[in-house]
Write an enzyme that holds these catalytic residues in place. Structure first.
Site, PDB file in Angstrom:
ATOM      1  N   ASP A 186       0.856  -1.191   0.000  1.00  0.00           N
ATOM      2  CA  ASP A 186       0.000   0.000   0.000  1.00  0.00           C
ATOM      3  C   ASP A 186       0.897   1.248   0.000  1.00  0.00           C
ATOM      4  O   ASP A 186       1.898   1.300   0.731  1.00  0.00           O
ATOM      5  CB  ASP A 186      -0.861  -0.067   1.271  1.00  0.00           C
ATOM      6  N   HIS A 187       0.547   2.252  -0.791  1.00  0.00           N
ATOM      7  CA  HIS A 187       1.283   3.530  -0.815  1.00  0.00           C
ATOM      8  C   HIS A 187       2.790   3.377  -0.914  1.00  0.00           C
ATOM      9  O   HIS A 187       3.535   3.948  -0.100  1.00  0.00           O
ATOM     10  CB  HIS A 187       0.968   4.371   0.432  1.00  0.00           C
ATOM     11  N   HIS A 216      -9.582   4.909  -0.560  1.00  0.00           N
ATOM     12  CA  HIS A 216      -8.680   4.935   0.596  1.00  0.00           C
ATOM     13  C   HIS A 216      -9.371   5.648   1.744  1.00  0.00           C
ATOM     14  O   HIS A 216     -10.385   6.312   1.561  1.00  0.00           O
ATOM     15  CB  HIS A 216      -7.384   5.665   0.223  1.00  0.00           C
ATOM     16  N   GLY A 217      -8.801   5.503   2.952  1.00  0.00           N
ATOM     17  CA  GLY A 217      -9.338   6.227   4.101  1.00  0.00           C
ATOM     18  C   GLY A 217     -10.713   5.729   4.503  1.00  0.00           C
ATOM     19  O   GLY A 217     -11.609   6.506   4.825  1.00  0.00           O
ATOM     20  N   SER A 265     -11.846   4.153   7.161  1.00  0.00           N
ATOM     21  CA  SER A 265     -12.300   4.286   8.554  1.00  0.00           C
ATOM     22  C   SER A 265     -13.175   5.509   8.754  1.00  0.00           C
ATOM     23  O   SER A 265     -12.802   6.608   8.327  1.00  0.00           O
ATOM     24  CB  SER A 265     -11.097   4.397   9.502  1.00  0.00           C
ATOM     25  N   ASN A 290      -9.806   0.519   1.522  1.00  0.00           N
ATOM     26  CA  ASN A 290      -8.706   0.403   2.481  1.00  0.00           C
ATOM     27  C   ASN A 290      -9.156   0.810   3.883  1.00  0.00           C
ATOM     28  O   ASN A 290      -9.757   1.872   4.065  1.00  0.00           O
ATOM     29  CB  ASN A 290      -7.568   1.338   2.086  1.00  0.00           C
ATOM     30  N   VAL A 291      -8.818  -0.028   4.857  1.00  0.00           N
ATOM     31  CA  VAL A 291      -9.165   0.268   6.245  1.00  0.00           C
ATOM     32  C   VAL A 291      -7.935   0.032   7.123  1.00  0.00           C
ATOM     33  O   VAL A 291      -7.359  -1.068   7.106  1.00  0.00           O
ATOM     34  CB  VAL A 291     -10.325  -0.632   6.736  1.00  0.00           C
ATOM     35  N   ALA A 292      -7.543   1.047   7.863  1.00  0.00           N
ATOM     36  CA  ALA A 292      -6.406   0.904   8.788  1.00  0.00           C
ATOM     37  C   ALA A 292      -6.791   1.396  10.188  1.00  0.00           C
ATOM     38  O   ALA A 292      -6.822   0.620  11.149  1.00  0.00           O
ATOM     39  CB  ALA A 292      -5.200   1.684   8.271  1.00  0.00           C
ATOM     40  N   THR A 293      -7.116   2.678  10.296  1.00  0.00           N
ATOM     41  CA  THR A 293      -7.326   3.306  11.614  1.00  0.00           C
ATOM     42  C   THR A 293      -8.379   2.580  12.455  1.00  0.00           C
ATOM     43  O   THR A 293      -8.175   2.373  13.659  1.00  0.00           O
ATOM     44  CB  THR A 293      -7.726   4.788  11.418  1.00  0.00           C
TER      45      THR A 293
END
Ligand code: 13P
Length: 279
Positions: A81-82, A204-205, A207, A226-229
């Site tokens: 990713d990125h 992206h982003g 969350s 995309n999920v991270a936070t």
């Protein structure tokens, strides 16, 4: 089973759902994500971003991601990713990542095209799929005041034709990190981008996005979210609750709590993205 990104995105694009791409920073995080996917019979993407390398080095994480994918009873893709340079993308390919993202969104258009094309040619030669980004997905609190940050429709078509990428991350009002208020995505722009390009689009982003916006996205061309936070917040909150509930922290118990929290948050997103029962 370990699969390629394209295989997952093409099915999602044809059927109108999205595959969750979960940034996992530890063994517990990975295990929870794969358990959620198996429980719900969903394909997933495990991914690691270059900015996360200081706390989760790519060389250590890659074997864990790949082995977790191979052992899974559902399709799992392993994705960079990125990636911030050609060299990082090449290093990820060498470590076995089946797909890479080169993020040149902050570069001038022609420079973004040039480096993305070079990454794309190298990746294709190695049988690896490529995601790129056009338009600016900001960081919460950093560049909130930017006005014209949405991906341009005509530029997107030119970018895709010139770079040969497999998936395009778009900017439609989404941001990375913890939102202070629920964002309102520009679904009208997404529809235009989807109509102009038949290619799988990426959000992206993830969350903190509203259920309404998630649903609109997955039915209008977004095939990867995309999920991270949200996962990090879920794990940290559960560990805090455990820490507050006991006089003596037990490390093994804490690891189990992390796996369960990761599983819970990933499962919630799989349901929202309608990728359950697609494996
Ligand atoms: P969030 O941290 O907002 O979920 O964003 C994740 C992301 O887009 C990773 O590329």
């Amino acid at each position: 089973m370990l699969v390629q990104l394209n295989e997952l995105l093409q099915d999602a694009n044809a059927k109108g759902y999205a595959v969750g791409a979960f940034n996992c920073l530890s063994q517990e995080n990975i295990e929870g994500a794969v358990r959620a996917a198996e429980e719900l019979r969903s394909p997933i993407i495990l991914q690691l971003a270059e900015v996360q390398f200081p706390c989760a080095p790519m060389e250590l994480m890659a074997p864990m991601y790949l082995e977790a994918a191979r052992r899974a009873s559902v399709p799992v893709a392993v994705h960079l990713d990125h990636g911030q340079s050609f060299e990082t993308c090449a290093a990820a390919i060498k470590l076995g990542f089946g797909s890479v993202m080169f993020d040149g969104a902050n570069l001038p258009f022609d420079e973004n095209v040039a480096i993305t094309s070079a990454v794309s040619r190298m990746a294709k030669a190695m049988g690896v799929d490529v995601e790129a980004e056009l338009g600016k997905v900001g960081d919460v609190g950093v560049d909130d005041d930017k006005v014209d940050v949405f991906t341009d429709v005509e530029e997107s078509a030119e970018f895709i034709a010139r770079t040969g990428v497999d998936a395009l991350a778009v900017a439609i009002g989404n941001q990375h990190g913890r939102y202070v208020a629920t964002p309102k995505l520009n679904i009208a722009r997404l529809i235009e981008l989807h109509e102009r390009n038949s290619m799988p689009l990426v959000l992206h982003g993830g969350s903190g996005t509203s259920e309404e916006d998630f649903k609109a996205c997955i039915h209008k061309g977004i095939c990867k979210i995309n999920v991270a936070t949200a996962i990090q917040v879920g794990i940290a909150d559960d560990v805090k609750r455990y820490a507050d509930s006991t006089e003596r922290l037990d490390y093994i118990t804490m690891k189990g709590i992390m796996v369960e929290a990761s599983q819970r948050v990933v499962a919630e997103h799989i349901r929202l993205f309608e990728s359950n029962n697609r494996a």
